[in-house]
Scaffold this motif. Sequence first.
Motif, mmCIF file in Angstrom:
data_model
loop_
_atom_site.group_PDB
_atom_site.id
_atom_site.type_symbol
_atom_site.label_atom_id
_atom_site.label_comp_id
_atom_site.label_asym_id
_atom_site.label_seq_id
_atom_site.Cartn_x
_atom_site.Cartn_y
_atom_site.Cartn_z
ATOM 1 N N GLN A 95 -0.679 -72.908 48.789
ATOM 2 C CA GLN A 95 0.556 -73.277 47.808
ATOM 3 C C GLN A 95 1.082 -71.871 47.396
ATOM 4 O O GLN A 95 2.443 -71.662 47.310
ATOM 5 C CB GLN A 95 0.168 -73.925 46.375
ATOM 6 N N ARG A 96 0.092 -70.838 47.228
ATOM 7 C CA ARG A 96 0.648 -69.196 46.854
ATOM 8 C C ARG A 96 1.374 -68.888 48.398
ATOM 9 O O ARG A 96 2.418 -68.182 48.285
ATOM 10 C CB ARG A 96 -0.666 -68.569 46.676
ATOM 11 N N ALA A 97 0.802 -69.139 49.377
ATOM 12 C CA ALA A 97 1.359 -68.477 50.526
ATOM 13 C C ALA A 97 2.861 -69.384 50.994
ATOM 14 O O ALA A 97 3.771 -68.527 51.321
ATOM 15 C CB ALA A 97 0.617 -69.053 51.804
ATOM 16 N N ALA A 98 3.017 -70.435 50.621
ATOM 17 C CA ALA A 98 4.471 -71.243 50.607
ATOM 18 C C ALA A 98 5.267 -70.753 49.638
ATOM 19 O O ALA A 98 6.384 -70.371 49.863
ATOM 20 C CB ALA A 98 4.145 -72.757 50.458
ATOM 21 N N TRP A 99 4.766 -70.096 48.498
ATOM 22 C CA TRP A 99 5.822 -69.805 47.105
ATOM 23 C C TRP A 99 6.264 -68.148 47.793
ATOM 24 O O TRP A 99 7.434 -67.771 47.665
ATOM 25 C CB TRP A 99 5.101 -69.709 46.009
ATOM 26 N N ARG A 100 5.017 -67.430 48.323
ATOM 27 C CA ARG A 100 5.405 -66.343 48.768
ATOM 28 C C ARG A 100 6.410 -65.992 49.939
ATOM 29 O O ARG A 100 7.307 -65.222 50.157
ATOM 30 C CB ARG A 100 4.021 -65.420 48.977
ATOM 31 N N ASP A 101 6.177 -67.056 50.934
ATOM 32 C CA ASP A 101 6.966 -67.074 51.972
ATOM 33 C C ASP A 101 8.435 -67.391 51.806
ATOM 34 O O ASP A 101 9.349 -66.990 52.794
ATOM 35 C CB ASP A 101 6.247 -67.925 53.311
ATOM 36 N N ALA A 102 8.709 -68.189 50.667
ATOM 37 C CA ALA A 102 9.866 -68.543 50.482
ATOM 38 C C ALA A 102 10.770 -67.660 49.558
ATOM 39 O O ALA A 102 11.852 -67.482 49.107
ATOM 40 C CB ALA A 102 9.886 -70.050 49.536
ATOM 41 N N GLY A 103 10.018 -66.410 49.209
ATOM 42 C CA GLY A 103 10.475 -65.304 48.516
ATOM 43 C C GLY A 103 10.496 -65.297 47.117
ATOM 44 O O GLY A 103 11.232 -64.742 46.296
ATOM 45 N N PHE A 104 9.443 -66.124 46.630
ATOM 46 C CA PHE A 104 8.978 -66.339 45.255
ATOM 47 C C PHE A 104 10.499 -66.757 44.417
ATOM 48 O O PHE A 104 10.701 -66.187 43.318
ATOM 49 C CB PHE A 104 8.618 -65.282 44.521
#
Length: 237
Positions: free
Chosen positions: A182-191
């Motif tokens: 979930q952290r990775a998905a948020w980061r990859d979306a640009g937070f």
Amino acid sequence: MSQESAPADSPFRSEPGDRDLAPQFVLPLVVRIERSAPPGRTDALETAARAVLELLADERANGNGEWAEAVRDWQDARIRKVVRRARGAEWRRAEALPGITVTGKSAEVRVFPPVPLDGWPKDLARLQVSGTDLDDPEPPAAADPSAPVLWLNPALGMSAGKAMAQAGHGAQLAWWGLAGEQRAAWRDAGFPLAVRTAPEERWPALTTSGLPVVRDAGSTEIAPGSCTVVADHPALR
């Protein structure tokens, strides 16, 4: 930020009662406020929150990275953040120090690795904390309920600098509450995230919803233990 607002799996090495005894560190954030073009308040708050997330996710702040020990020491004590303002040559000197600059629609915020509470670099120590009273040129749009929202306490009047630090706390609690993917998905979306003042009638339910809540230590502006932010990430609902 008070100890009780941190989740059980947050990366502390000390028990809550011991964190006041640990060496104290602070996470510096500097917002660029030029006289001719100050940023909007909401954009500054959102940019500060994303800056904190960018630092937490940065490889230099994790594992054996060059900032990792400072980040661990900071998280082992009270989680302090201080926002200062800069313009012109002050901003250029701040940009020359190790850190990460995050840009919003109109705001620029630079976050730096944690420093000892009484050991700020001189080019940051000389910057002013006051003077961060910003306004929104127009009311912010309604928050997207499918995206993370950091809800501010509608009963508290905070300067923009104080609110930026509190939004950063809320973003950090949301980050701690997420699983790795979930952290990775948020980061990859640009937070993506929004910062909004909660409707008064909704605030009591938000604070008892089980979502992460920031409780301020009371060092500046507001009373100790005040609930300042609820971190409403869809994955945490």
